[in-house]
Design a protein around this motif. Structure first.
Motif: not given
Length: 496
Positions: A35-41
């Motif tokens: 997961y990239l930050p934009e996917d998970i934050l």
């Protein structure tokens, strides 16, 4: 610097609020979870859960961190692409100045490969243990210090069956004594050994058992911290112990049957010889009287005795012909070659030959052989006949005693270049006045005598003499009868 460290540390780090909503992840988190930050934050941490982790684990997790403690454990997580992985996870609560939980920080590693490797190792260990435990042979692994590292069920059974303490140590002692210097050579060259058989005396009231030992050495790298860079190794011995009592007893029974056949034939021949010698002896006695009468009549020179003298001469002639005929009929005893003989083995066989009589009469056998008895030069069969006669006499003597203690004691030892065998019984003994006569033909101490009485000890003494030995009755022994039979050692025999 602190931010860069957190970003680049090779551990997946995430920070959440009190409800487990993700506020921050580092680069390693992206690599591990996908997961990239934009996917998970903003997503809840539960997005990583594969739902295979038991609810009890999550209950323990939340109960621990809400108690302001660090939780450490293992979860089954799911990668963004769908594959599962094992996460080694630590979650710690973050507290403000008032000690109130404001956030949680989680750190985890993908330990799937490590987990699978450990499982494979454990499975392999269980498989090996299962195979070893299912083996009908006792197996044990021993280190350099003679410590038992691994064993199976059959080995554990030996502990109670043998009653010798640690079975591995007992058999190691026997093996080292038997192999001597060869033991160290085999160990250094990592060469195995096999078919090393040992007779082990059992518990009181139980018959001796036979075991066959085989072993192989192997080397294994050490796993402790000190050996991490040194790459040191340690040697181990795989020892197998097989109970071959049944096979040995079958072989022994076959051997004893063969010996019985050989000795039966020998005894038949000797019985015929004894009978003929007895008849010759009985015939010779009246003939000696007739000869004496003939000499008296000849001395008188009276013609009136001429016809009587003629009759006496005819009787003497007939008697001499009868003795000559019996002499020709005497069967020859087969001559056997003299070879190196261990008297302990001969005595053991004689006890087996008489086992049925010994057991049926309730006689206690006290067998005390010298462990390393030197060989003598002799005929195995003649020596069996000798000791069988002595033991048979002892058994017969005990059958004519009312004593509660019925015992035959047999010992062997070496003294002054001679091998000594002492056989004693607790029977009525031989009267002092008869001790010098028992080795004479046709003399017996048995009441009523027998058809073949008096030749047994004559034959025994003859066999002892053929082997340049001595046989005596101990005059100091007053609890029965004690025979002492002595033979020269092998080297001395060869020298003669």
């Amino acid at each position: 610097m602190f931010v860069e460290t957190v970003e680049q540390v090779p551990i997946a780090i995430s920070i959440t609020d009190k409800k487990a909503n993700i506020l921050y992840v580092n680069e390693e988190f992206t690599r591990v979870t996908g997961y990239l930050p934009e996917d998970i934050l903003g997503q809840n941490e539960s997005i990583l859960s594969d739902k295979r982790t038991p609810r009890s684990v999550y209950y323990d997790l939340w109960h621990t961190i809400r108690s302001k403690k660090v939780w450490r454990g293992t979860l089954c997580n799911r990668h963004k692409l769908g594959q599962r992985y094992i996460a080694d996870l630590a979650i710690a609560p973050m507290l403000n100045e008032d000690g109130v939980i404001t956030h949680y920080i989680g750190m985890h590693r993908d330990v799937t490969l490590t987990h699978e490797s450990e499982k494979r190792v454990n499975n392999q260990k269980l498989l090996i243990e299962s195979v070893i435990n299912s083996s009908p042979i006792a197996m044990v692994v021993i280190d350099d210090d003679d410590n038992v590292i691994l064993d199976n069920h059959m080995y554990k059974a030996l502990v109670s069956d043998l009653d010798k303490g640690e079975p591995a140590l007992y058999f190691l002692t026997l093996l080292r004594e038997e192999l001597g210097k060869q033991w160290q050579q085999l160990r250094e060259n990592e060469q195995g050994f096999s078919n090393r058989e040992f007779r082990v005396e059992g518990k009181p009231g139980r018959r001796a058992r036979w075991y066959s030992c085989a072993g192989n050495w192997f080397v294994e790298n050490e796993v402790h911290v000190d050996a991490f860079f040194a790459n040191t190794s340690k040697q181990y011995l795989i020892l197998t112990i097989s109970d071959i009592t049944r096979q040995r007893r079958q072989m022994e029974e076959l051997h004893i049957q063969t010996l019985k056949t050989i000795m039966s034939e020998d005894e038949r021949v000797r019985s015929i010889r004894e009978t003929l010698l007895g008849a010759m002896h009985q015939t010779q006695m009246p003939m000696n009287q007739i000869r004496a009468a003939e000499q008296i009549l000849l001395h008188k020179g009276d013609e009136q005795y001429a016809s009587l003298l003629q009759i006496l001469k005819q009787i003497l002639h007939s008697g001499e012909e009868a003795i000559a005929t019996m002499q020709k009929c005497l069967p020859e005893i087969s001559q056997t070659a003299f070879i190196p003989v261990n008297l302990n083995q001969i005595l053991h066989e004689v006890l087996l030959l008489n086992e049925q009589k010994i057991w049926s009469q309730g006689i206690d056998i006290l067998w005390q052989p010298l462990t390393e008895l030197p060989h003598i030069l002799g005929s195995e069969n003649r020596l069996r006949v000798l000791f069988n006669q002595i033991v048979d006499n002892a058994i017969t003597a005990l059958s004519h005693t009312d004593s509660d203690e019925q015992r035959i004691k047999i010992t062997s030892n070496v003294e002054q270049d001679m091998v000594h065998v002492i056989i004693e019984d607790t029977g009525p003994g031989i009267p002092e006045e008869s001790r010098s006569k028992v080795f004479e033909p046709f003399y017996t101490t048995r009441s009523g005598g027998s058809n073949q009485a008096g030749m047994g000890l004559v034959i025994a003494k003859e066999i002892v003499s053929q082997h340049h030995g001595f046989i005596d009755i101990d005059p100091t022994y007053d609890q029965g009868c004690r025979f002492k039979i002595s033979f020269p050692l092998l080297d001395r025999s060869l020298g003669e």
